[in-house]
Design an enzyme around this catalytic site. Structure first.
Site: not given
Ligand code: NAI
Length: 285
Positions: A120, A141, A153, A191
Protein backbone atom coordinates in the site's frame (compact mmCIF):
# COMPACT_ATOMS: atom_id res chain seq x y z
CA UNK A 1 8.29 -13.90 -21.86
CA UNK A 2 5.40 -16.30 -21.41
CA UNK A 3 3.86 -16.40 -17.94
CA UNK A 4 2.24 -19.69 -17.06
CA UNK A 5 2.81 -20.15 -13.32
CA UNK A 6 2.22 -17.32 -10.85
CA UNK A 7 3.23 -17.36 -7.19
CA UNK A 8 1.07 -15.44 -4.73
CA UNK A 9 2.46 -14.84 -1.24
CA UNK A 10 0.02 -13.94 1.53
CA UNK A 11 -3.52 -15.36 1.57
CA UNK A 12 -5.29 -12.52 3.38
CA UNK A 13 -7.78 -10.01 1.99
CA UNK A 14 -5.68 -9.23 -1.09
CA UNK A 15 -4.00 -12.60 -1.69
CA UNK A 16 -7.37 -14.34 -1.82
CA UNK A 17 -8.64 -11.88 -4.44
CA UNK A 18 -5.44 -12.00 -6.49
CA UNK A 19 -5.34 -15.83 -6.51
CA UNK A 20 -9.04 -16.00 -7.47
CA UNK A 21 -8.52 -13.50 -10.33
CA UNK A 22 -5.41 -15.35 -11.59
CA UNK A 23 -7.10 -18.75 -11.58
CA UNK A 24 -10.11 -17.26 -13.34
CA UNK A 25 -7.74 -15.89 -16.01
CA UNK A 26 -6.27 -19.37 -16.58
CA UNK A 27 -2.94 -19.10 -14.70
CA UNK A 28 -1.62 -21.94 -12.59
CA UNK A 29 -1.40 -20.27 -9.19
CA UNK A 30 0.68 -21.18 -6.14
CA UNK A 31 -0.75 -19.49 -3.04
CA UNK A 32 1.63 -19.41 -0.05
CA UNK A 33 0.92 -18.41 3.55
CA UNK A 34 2.35 -19.30 6.95
CA UNK A 35 -0.27 -21.75 8.21
CA UNK A 36 -2.64 -24.41 6.93
CA UNK A 37 -5.51 -22.83 8.91
CA UNK A 38 -5.07 -19.53 7.02
CA UNK A 39 -4.94 -21.39 3.70
CA UNK A 40 -8.09 -23.36 4.56
CA UNK A 41 -9.88 -20.11 5.33
CA UNK A 42 -8.59 -18.65 2.04
CA UNK A 43 -9.95 -21.65 0.12
CA UNK A 44 -13.36 -21.21 1.74
CA UNK A 45 -13.36 -17.48 0.98
CA UNK A 46 -12.60 -18.14 -2.67
CA UNK A 47 -15.49 -20.63 -2.82
CA UNK A 48 -17.84 -18.04 -1.27
CA UNK A 49 -16.60 -15.28 -3.58
CA UNK A 50 -17.00 -17.38 -6.73
CA UNK A 51 -20.59 -18.19 -5.71
CA UNK A 52 -21.25 -14.53 -4.91
CA UNK A 53 -19.86 -13.50 -8.32
CA UNK A 54 -22.08 -16.09 -10.05
CA UNK A 55 -25.10 -14.70 -8.25
CA UNK A 56 -24.44 -11.17 -9.55
CA UNK A 57 -23.27 -12.11 -13.09
CA UNK A 58 -26.25 -14.26 -14.09
CA UNK A 59 -25.83 -13.31 -17.77
CA UNK A 60 -22.25 -14.69 -17.92
CA UNK A 61 -21.32 -18.35 -18.28
CA UNK A 62 -21.53 -19.96 -14.84
CA UNK A 63 -18.18 -20.68 -13.15
CA UNK A 64 -18.25 -23.26 -10.38
CA UNK A 65 -15.74 -23.00 -7.50
CA UNK A 66 -14.05 -26.29 -8.53
CA UNK A 67 -12.96 -24.73 -11.86
CA UNK A 68 -11.13 -22.01 -9.95
CA UNK A 69 -9.79 -24.22 -7.14
CA UNK A 70 -8.23 -26.78 -9.51
CA UNK A 71 -5.87 -24.03 -10.75
CA UNK A 72 -4.65 -23.09 -7.26
CA UNK A 73 -2.10 -24.90 -5.10
CA UNK A 74 -2.51 -23.89 -1.45
CA UNK A 75 0.77 -24.38 0.40
CA UNK A 76 3.05 -23.29 3.23
CA UNK A 77 6.08 -24.53 1.26
CA UNK A 78 8.01 -21.62 -0.26
CA UNK A 79 10.14 -24.05 -2.31
CA UNK A 80 7.18 -24.60 -4.67
CA UNK A 81 7.73 -21.02 -5.85
CA UNK A 82 10.80 -22.33 -7.71
CA UNK A 83 8.59 -22.87 -10.77
CA UNK A 84 7.01 -19.38 -10.73
CA UNK A 85 7.37 -17.16 -13.82
CA UNK A 86 5.85 -14.17 -12.02
CA UNK A 87 5.22 -13.47 -8.36
CA UNK A 88 2.75 -11.23 -6.53
CA UNK A 89 3.48 -10.50 -2.87
CA UNK A 90 0.62 -9.58 -0.54
CA UNK A 91 1.99 -10.09 2.97
CA UNK A 92 1.24 -7.77 5.87
CA UNK A 93 2.26 -4.09 5.41
CA UNK A 94 5.33 -4.26 7.64
CA UNK A 95 8.77 -3.69 6.21
CA UNK A 96 10.60 -6.25 8.37
CA UNK A 97 8.15 -8.98 7.25
CA UNK A 98 8.34 -8.05 3.58
CA UNK A 99 12.14 -7.71 3.68
CA UNK A 100 12.51 -11.27 4.96
CA UNK A 101 10.09 -12.59 2.33
CA UNK A 102 12.00 -10.92 -0.55
CA UNK A 103 15.38 -12.15 0.66
CA UNK A 104 13.91 -15.64 0.84
CA UNK A 105 12.20 -15.73 -2.56
CA UNK A 106 15.21 -14.17 -4.28
CA UNK A 107 17.12 -17.39 -3.67
CA UNK A 108 14.20 -19.68 -4.59
CA UNK A 109 12.63 -18.15 -7.71
CA UNK A 110 14.33 -18.31 -11.13
CA UNK A 111 16.35 -15.16 -12.01
CA UNK A 112 13.86 -14.30 -14.77
CA UNK A 113 10.90 -14.23 -12.37
CA UNK A 114 9.43 -10.75 -11.83
CA UNK A 115 8.46 -9.76 -8.28
CA UNK A 116 5.37 -7.53 -8.04
CA UNK A 117 4.57 -6.08 -4.65
CA UNK A 118 0.97 -5.27 -3.78
CA UNK A 119 2.18 -2.96 -1.02
CA UNK A 120 0.00 0.00 0.00
CA UNK A 121 2.77 2.44 0.79
CA UNK A 122 6.28 0.93 1.05
CA UNK A 123 8.56 2.34 -1.69
CA UNK A 124 9.26 -0.15 -4.48
CA UNK A 125 12.90 0.99 -4.60
CA UNK A 126 13.29 -0.14 -0.98
CA UNK A 127 11.69 -3.49 -1.79
CA UNK A 128 14.00 -3.90 -4.80
CA UNK A 129 17.01 -3.34 -2.51
CA UNK A 130 16.16 -6.53 -0.61
CA UNK A 131 16.79 -8.54 -3.80
CA UNK A 132 19.56 -9.11 -6.33
CA UNK A 133 17.08 -8.24 -9.15
CA UNK A 134 15.84 -4.68 -8.56
CA UNK A 135 15.25 -4.27 -12.32
CA UNK A 136 12.64 -7.05 -12.06
CA UNK A 137 10.85 -5.63 -9.03
CA UNK A 138 7.70 -3.56 -9.61
CA UNK A 139 4.70 -2.33 -7.66
CA UNK A 140 1.24 -3.51 -8.62
CA UNK A 141 -1.22 -1.92 -6.26
CA UNK A 142 -4.36 -3.96 -6.83
CA UNK A 143 -7.74 -2.62 -5.78
CA UNK A 144 -10.04 -4.49 -3.41
CA UNK A 145 -12.02 -6.69 -4.19
CA UNK A 146 -9.49 -7.69 -6.84
CA UNK A 147 -11.63 -9.80 -9.24
CA UNK A 148 -14.17 -6.98 -9.52
CA UNK A 149 -11.80 -4.05 -10.06
CA UNK A 150 -10.73 -3.31 -13.66
CA UNK A 151 -7.73 -1.11 -12.84
CA UNK A 152 -4.46 -1.26 -10.90
CA UNK A 153 -1.81 1.32 -10.01
CA UNK A 154 1.60 0.25 -11.32
CA UNK A 155 4.71 1.68 -9.67
CA UNK A 156 8.09 2.03 -11.34
CA UNK A 157 10.91 1.66 -8.80
CA UNK A 158 14.27 3.40 -9.33
CA UNK A 159 15.77 0.34 -11.05
CA UNK A 160 12.59 -1.18 -12.58
CA UNK A 161 13.31 -1.90 -16.27
CA UNK A 162 11.06 -0.96 -19.19
CA UNK A 163 10.86 -4.65 -20.03
CA UNK A 164 9.48 -5.42 -16.56
CA UNK A 165 6.87 -2.69 -17.00
CA UNK A 166 5.86 -3.99 -20.43
CA UNK A 167 5.66 -7.61 -19.26
CA UNK A 168 3.60 -6.52 -16.24
CA UNK A 169 1.18 -4.46 -18.35
CA UNK A 170 0.65 -7.43 -20.71
CA UNK A 171 0.20 -9.70 -17.71
CA UNK A 172 -2.39 -7.38 -16.15
CA UNK A 173 -4.26 -7.32 -19.45
CA UNK A 174 -4.55 -11.12 -19.24
CA UNK A 175 -5.97 -10.64 -15.74
CA UNK A 176 -8.59 -8.35 -17.33
CA UNK A 177 -7.09 -5.12 -16.00
CA UNK A 178 -5.82 -1.83 -17.26
CA UNK A 179 -3.32 0.24 -15.28
CA UNK A 180 -1.89 3.66 -14.60
CA UNK A 181 1.92 3.75 -14.27
CA UNK A 182 3.41 6.17 -11.74
CA UNK A 183 6.88 6.83 -10.35
CA UNK A 184 7.95 5.59 -6.94
CA UNK A 185 7.09 7.53 -3.81
CA UNK A 186 5.76 6.31 -0.42
CA UNK A 187 2.01 5.66 -0.79
CA UNK A 188 2.31 6.30 -4.57
CA UNK A 189 -0.64 8.41 -5.78
CA UNK A 190 -3.65 6.52 -4.43
CA UNK A 191 -2.68 5.96 -0.82
CA UNK A 192 -0.84 9.24 -0.32
CA UNK A 193 -4.25 10.84 -0.79
CA UNK A 194 -6.58 8.10 0.49
CA UNK A 195 -4.76 7.40 3.76
CA UNK A 196 -4.81 11.09 4.69
CA UNK A 197 -8.52 11.29 3.91
CA UNK A 198 -9.37 8.19 5.90
CA UNK A 199 -7.22 9.29 8.86
CA UNK A 200 -8.87 12.72 8.90
CA UNK A 201 -12.31 11.08 8.79
CA UNK A 202 -11.29 9.01 11.84
CA UNK A 203 -10.15 12.18 13.64
CA UNK A 204 -13.65 13.63 13.06
CA UNK A 205 -15.16 10.62 14.86
CA UNK A 206 -12.45 10.80 17.56
CA UNK A 207 -13.26 14.48 18.19
CA UNK A 208 -17.01 13.68 18.20
CA UNK A 209 -17.70 16.08 15.36
CA UNK A 210 -19.87 13.41 13.70
CA UNK A 211 -20.82 9.75 14.03
CA UNK A 212 -19.29 7.29 11.51
CA UNK A 213 -22.55 6.89 9.58
CA UNK A 214 -22.90 10.67 9.24
CA UNK A 215 -19.31 11.14 8.05
CA UNK A 216 -19.92 8.54 5.35
CA UNK A 217 -23.38 9.90 4.45
CA UNK A 218 -21.81 13.25 3.56
CA UNK A 219 -19.49 11.59 1.07
CA UNK A 220 -22.18 9.31 -0.37
CA UNK A 221 -25.21 11.62 -0.45
CA UNK A 222 -23.48 14.96 -1.02
CA UNK A 223 -20.51 13.96 -3.18
CA UNK A 224 -22.04 10.91 -4.85
CA UNK A 225 -19.20 8.58 -3.75
CA UNK A 226 -20.10 4.87 -3.77
CA UNK A 227 -18.58 4.42 -0.33
CA UNK A 228 -17.66 6.79 2.49
CA UNK A 229 -14.09 6.94 3.91
CA UNK A 230 -14.93 4.89 7.00
CA UNK A 231 -16.66 2.09 5.09
CA UNK A 232 -13.62 2.13 2.80
CA UNK A 233 -11.34 1.87 5.84
CA UNK A 234 -13.31 -1.13 7.10
CA UNK A 235 -13.06 -2.78 3.67
CA UNK A 236 -9.28 -2.27 3.49
CA UNK A 237 -8.72 -3.36 7.11
CA UNK A 238 -7.99 -0.92 9.95
CA UNK A 239 -4.70 -2.68 10.73
CA UNK A 240 -3.57 -2.19 7.12
CA UNK A 241 -4.61 1.49 7.29
CA UNK A 242 -2.56 1.94 10.48
CA UNK A 243 0.53 0.19 9.07
CA UNK A 244 0.29 2.25 5.85
CA UNK A 245 0.08 5.50 7.83
CA UNK A 246 3.09 4.35 9.86
CA UNK A 247 5.05 3.90 6.60
CA UNK A 248 3.99 7.33 5.32
CA UNK A 249 4.80 9.01 8.65
CA UNK A 250 8.20 7.38 8.84
CA UNK A 251 8.98 8.01 5.15
CA UNK A 252 8.11 11.71 4.98
CA UNK A 253 8.80 12.63 8.63
CA UNK A 254 5.68 14.74 8.30
CA UNK A 255 3.19 15.00 11.18
CA UNK A 256 0.26 15.19 8.78
CA UNK A 257 0.51 11.38 8.48
CA UNK A 258 0.37 10.68 12.26
CA UNK A 259 -2.25 7.98 12.83
CA UNK A 260 -5.31 9.03 14.84
CA UNK A 261 -5.26 7.63 18.43
CA UNK A 262 -8.76 6.19 17.86
CA UNK A 263 -7.41 4.14 14.93
CA UNK A 264 -4.62 2.77 17.12
CA UNK A 265 -7.06 1.92 19.89
CA UNK A 266 -9.43 0.11 17.51
CA UNK A 267 -6.59 -1.95 16.04
CA UNK A 268 -5.37 -2.86 19.55
CA UNK A 269 -8.93 -3.89 20.43
CA UNK A 270 -9.09 -6.26 17.45
CA UNK A 271 -11.58 -4.13 15.50
CA UNK A 272 -9.95 -4.59 12.11
CA UNK A 273 -12.98 -3.82 9.98
CA UNK A 274 -14.90 -6.12 7.64
CA UNK A 275 -12.44 -9.05 7.95
CA UNK A 276 -12.87 -9.18 11.76
CA UNK A 277 -16.64 -8.54 11.69
CA UNK A 278 -16.35 -5.12 13.32
CA UNK A 279 -14.76 -1.77 12.61
CA UNK A 280 -16.62 1.51 12.29
CA UNK A 281 -19.59 -0.65 11.23
CA UNK A 282 -20.64 -4.28 11.92
CA UNK A 283 -20.41 -7.11 9.38
CA UNK A 284 -21.63 -10.71 9.46
CA UNK A 285 -18.72 -13.17 9.26
P1 NAI B 1 -4.07 -9.32 5.55
O1 NAI B 1 -3.64 -9.00 6.93
O2 NAI B 1 -5.50 -9.60 5.26
O3 NAI B 1 -3.22 -10.55 4.97
C1 NAI B 1 -1.82 -10.63 5.07
C2 NAI B 1 -1.43 -12.09 4.96
O4 NAI B 1 -0.01 -12.18 4.91
C3 NAI B 1 -1.89 -12.93 6.18
O5 NAI B 1 -2.67 -14.02 5.73
C4 NAI B 1 -0.57 -13.39 6.80
O6 NAI B 1 -0.65 -14.67 7.41
C5 NAI B 1 0.33 -13.39 5.58
N1 NAI B 1 1.75 -13.40 5.91
C6 NAI B 1 2.39 -12.71 6.89
N2 NAI B 1 3.71 -13.00 6.88
C7 NAI B 1 3.90 -13.91 5.88
C8 NAI B 1 5.03 -14.60 5.36
N3 NAI B 1 6.23 -14.43 5.89
N4 NAI B 1 4.84 -15.45 4.33
C9 NAI B 1 3.61 -15.65 3.78
N5 NAI B 1 2.51 -15.02 4.22
C10 NAI B 1 2.65 -14.17 5.26
O7 NAI B 1 -3.56 -8.07 4.65
P2 NAI B 1 -4.07 -7.60 3.21
O8 NAI B 1 -5.12 -6.60 3.39
O9 NAI B 1 -4.29 -8.77 2.34
O10 NAI B 1 -2.78 -6.80 2.72
C11 NAI B 1 -1.68 -7.45 2.11
C12 NAI B 1 -0.84 -6.41 1.39
O11 NAI B 1 -1.65 -5.77 0.38
C13 NAI B 1 -0.35 -5.30 2.31
O12 NAI B 1 0.92 -4.87 1.89
C14 NAI B 1 -1.40 -4.20 2.11
O13 NAI B 1 -0.90 -2.94 2.42
C15 NAI B 1 -1.69 -4.36 0.62
N6 NAI B 1 -2.97 -3.87 0.12
C16 NAI B 1 -4.13 -4.03 0.87
C17 NAI B 1 -5.34 -3.58 0.35
C18 NAI B 1 -6.62 -3.79 1.08
O14 NAI B 1 -7.66 -3.25 0.65
N7 NAI B 1 -6.64 -4.54 2.18
C19 NAI B 1 -5.42 -2.94 -0.98
C20 NAI B 1 -4.17 -2.92 -1.70
C21 NAI B 1 -3.00 -3.35 -1.15
Amino acid sequence: MEIKVVGVIGAGVMGVGVAHNLAQSGFKTILVDVSVAILDRARQEIINNVRFQGFFNKDQEAVVPEQILEKIIFTTDYQLLGEADYLIENVVEKWHVKQEVYTRIDSICPPSCIFASDTSAIPITRIGSATQRPDRVIGIHFMNPVPMKPMAEVIRGFHTSEETIKTSKDFLKKMGKGCVVVNDSPGFVSNRVLMLTVNEAIFLVHEQVAKPQDVDRIFKSCFGHKMGPLETADLIGLDTILYSLDVLYESFNDSKFRPCPLLKKMVDAGLHGRKSGRGFFDYPI
